[in-house]
Design a protein around this motif. Structure first.
Motif, PDB file in Angstrom:
ATOM      1  N   LEU A   9      -3.601  18.090 -32.853  1.00 46.45           N
ATOM      2  CA  LEU A   9      -4.947  18.686 -32.907  1.00 46.45           C
ATOM      3  C   LEU A   9      -5.172  19.639 -31.743  1.00 46.45           C
ATOM      4  O   LEU A   9      -5.896  20.635 -31.888  1.00 46.45           O
ATOM      5  N   GLU A  10      -4.563  19.361 -30.606  1.00 45.73           N
ATOM      6  CA  GLU A  10      -4.668  20.293 -29.476  1.00 45.73           C
ATOM      7  C   GLU A  10      -3.957  21.602 -29.818  1.00 45.73           C
ATOM      8  O   GLU A  10      -4.448  22.687 -29.489  1.00 45.73           O
ATOM      9  N   LYS A  11      -2.810  21.527 -30.478  1.00 48.68           N
ATOM     10  CA  LYS A  11      -2.122  22.736 -30.928  1.00 48.68           C
ATOM     11  C   LYS A  11      -2.985  23.512 -31.921  1.00 48.68           C
ATOM     12  O   LYS A  11      -3.039  24.747 -31.884  1.00 48.68           O
ATOM     13  N   VAL A  12      -3.650  22.785 -32.798  1.00 40.65           N
ATOM     14  CA  VAL A  12      -4.527  23.413 -33.786  1.00 40.65           C
ATOM     15  C   VAL A  12      -5.650  24.178 -33.084  1.00 40.65           C
ATOM     16  O   VAL A  12      -5.943  25.326 -33.414  1.00 40.65           O
ATOM     17  N   ARG A  13      -6.279  23.537 -32.118  1.00 39.51           N
ATOM     18  CA  ARG A  13      -7.384  24.188 -31.400  1.00 39.51           C
ATOM     19  C   ARG A  13      -6.897  25.436 -30.658  1.00 39.51           C
ATOM     20  O   ARG A  13      -7.585  26.461 -30.627  1.00 39.51           O
ATOM     21  N   LEU A  18      -6.856  31.492 -30.438  1.00 36.89           N
ATOM     22  CA  LEU A  18      -6.216  32.791 -30.280  1.00 36.89           C
ATOM     23  C   LEU A  18      -6.431  33.698 -31.485  1.00 36.89           C
ATOM     24  O   LEU A  18      -6.061  34.875 -31.445  1.00 36.89           O
ATOM     25  N   ALA A  19      -7.004  33.148 -32.540  1.00 28.92           N
ATOM     26  CA  ALA A  19      -7.157  33.903 -33.793  1.00 28.92           C
ATOM     27  C   ALA A  19      -8.565  34.482 -33.897  1.00 28.92           C
ATOM     28  O   ALA A  19      -9.533  33.749 -34.065  1.00 28.92           O
ATOM     29  N   GLN A  20      -8.666  35.778 -33.798  1.00 31.98           N
ATOM     30  CA  GLN A  20      -9.939  36.473 -33.953  1.00 31.98           C
ATOM     31  C   GLN A  20      -9.713  37.699 -34.818  1.00 31.98           C
ATOM     32  O   GLN A  20      -8.903  38.549 -34.472  1.00 31.98           O
ATOM     33  N   SER A  21     -10.400  37.788 -35.919  1.00 33.60           N
ATOM     34  CA  SER A  21     -10.235  38.938 -36.807  1.00 33.60           C
ATOM     35  C   SER A  21     -11.547  39.223 -37.527  1.00 33.60           C
ATOM     36  O   SER A  21     -12.248  38.286 -37.932  1.00 33.60           O
ATOM     37  N   PRO A  22     -11.889  40.506 -37.708  1.00 39.72           N
ATOM     38  CA  PRO A  22     -13.100  40.849 -38.448  1.00 39.72           C
ATOM     39  C   PRO A  22     -12.902  40.812 -39.960  1.00 39.72           C
ATOM     40  O   PRO A  22     -13.765  41.253 -40.715  1.00 39.72           O
ATOM     41  N   ASN A  23     -11.762  40.288 -40.404  1.00 42.15           N
ATOM     42  CA  ASN A  23     -11.441  40.244 -41.828  1.00 42.15           C
ATOM     43  C   ASN A  23     -11.452  38.796 -42.321  1.00 42.15           C
ATOM     44  O   ASN A  23     -10.804  37.932 -41.721  1.00 42.15           O
ATOM     45  N   VAL A  24     -12.172  38.540 -43.395  1.00 45.77           N
ATOM     46  CA  VAL A  24     -12.286  37.180 -43.923  1.00 45.77           C
ATOM     47  C   VAL A  24     -10.929  36.602 -44.281  1.00 45.77           C
ATOM     48  O   VAL A  24     -10.616  35.440 -43.983  1.00 45.77           O
ATOM     49  N   HIS A  25     -10.088  37.394 -44.927  1.00 47.83           N
ATOM     50  CA  HIS A  25      -8.808  36.880 -45.401  1.00 47.83           C
ATOM     51  C   HIS A  25      -7.858  36.589 -44.243  1.00 47.83           C
ATOM     52  O   HIS A  25      -7.066  35.640 -44.299  1.00 47.83           O
ATOM     53  N   GLU A  26      -7.930  37.391 -43.182  1.00 48.73           N
ATOM     54  CA  GLU A  26      -7.098  37.113 -42.011  1.00 48.73           C
ATOM     55  C   GLU A  26      -7.572  35.842 -41.294  1.00 48.73           C
ATOM     56  O   GLU A  26      -6.761  35.055 -40.798  1.00 48.73           O
ATOM     57  N   ALA A  31      -6.715  29.874 -40.407  1.00 44.67           N
ATOM     58  CA  ALA A  31      -7.093  28.498 -40.712  1.00 44.67           C
ATOM     59  C   ALA A  31      -6.003  27.798 -41.509  1.00 44.67           C
ATOM     60  O   ALA A  31      -5.727  26.608 -41.300  1.00 44.67           O
ATOM     61  N   ALA A  32      -5.361  28.534 -42.406  1.00 43.39           N
ATOM     62  CA  ALA A  32      -4.296  27.956 -43.219  1.00 43.39           C
ATOM     63  C   ALA A  32      -3.103  27.552 -42.352  1.00 43.39           C
ATOM     64  O   ALA A  32      -2.476  26.508 -42.579  1.00 43.39           O
ATOM     65  N   ARG A  33      -2.772  28.358 -41.344  1.00 42.86           N
ATOM     66  CA  ARG A  33      -1.671  28.009 -40.442  1.00 42.86           C
ATOM     67  C   ARG A  33      -1.994  26.728 -39.671  1.00 42.86           C
ATOM     68  O   ARG A  33      -1.125  25.875 -39.472  1.00 42.86           O
TER      69      ARG A  33
END
Length: 207
Positions: A9-13, A18-26, A31-33
């Protein structure tokens, strides 16, 4: 197993942080990863036969959210997140507040809860970014649509992790996963006796 769970769960957080994108699909792909990490850990526990028979509870001690007026898009998001993590999402009116809850095993609820704050923040940010000047109904529709995209990608990630297993491994974990699901379904039916929720109506343009 509990210590390993916290490490995952720490790896997940960290991954989500680190994931920031203005695109819904990205955002949904990020989240899928994260969900794939959780699912790989869950399946490995079943393969290693380390699965413990955790007690099923209604989750009232650890709500995802408490609000005077819970937004419907959040129930859509919670439903999708709960499904891939072996839980059932539901709402309960306690006092003057509505509690958004997950029924299931504590370990599975922790996995869903680790992703929840980031998902909510991302969808709200995406809505604000894409909907400047739009009315409330547009934003609600956008958020419902985004929540559904996320839920779909989480489900796809789960399937991909399962498909990566060799046939003999899959034959071992599938019965265990089905037994876990049936146990949660029985608990919810016998203990919570939930009523069907209302349909979510949205603005077509925002959705």
């Amino acid at each position: 197993m509990a210590r390993d769970q916290q490490a995952v769960l720490e790896k997940v957080r960290k991954l989500l942080g680190l994931a920031q994108s203005p695109n819904v699909h990205e955002a949904a792909a990020a989240a899928a990863r994260a969900q794939a990490l959780i699912e790989e850990h869950r399946l490995q526990g079943l393969l290693d036969e380390e699965e413990e028979q955790e007690e099923l509870t209604d989750g009232r001690e650890a709500p995802l959210e408490v609000s005077r007026r819970l937004r419907r898009w959040k129930t859509v998001l919670a439903t999708g997140l709960a499904k891939v993590n072996g839980c059932t999402a539901y709402t309960a009116r306690i006092g003057k507040d509505t509690h958004l809850l997950l029924a299931g095993r504590d370990e599975d609820r922790q996995a869903a809860a680790a992703m929840w704050p980031w998902l909510v923040q991302q969808i709200e940010w995406l809505s604000a970014t894409h909907g400047a000047g739009r009315d409330r109904s547009w934003h609600h529709a956008f958020r419902v649509g985004a929540a559904e995209v996320v839920a779909r990608r989480l489900g796809e990630a789960q399937v991909e992790v399962h498909q990566a297993l060799v046939t003999t491994e899959l034959a071992r974990v599938e019965p265990a996963l089905e037994a876990r699901k049936q146990a949660v379904d029985r608990f919810v039916e016998e203990t919570l006796r939930l009523r069907a929720g209302r349909r979510v109506r949205v603005d077509a343009e925002g959705y």
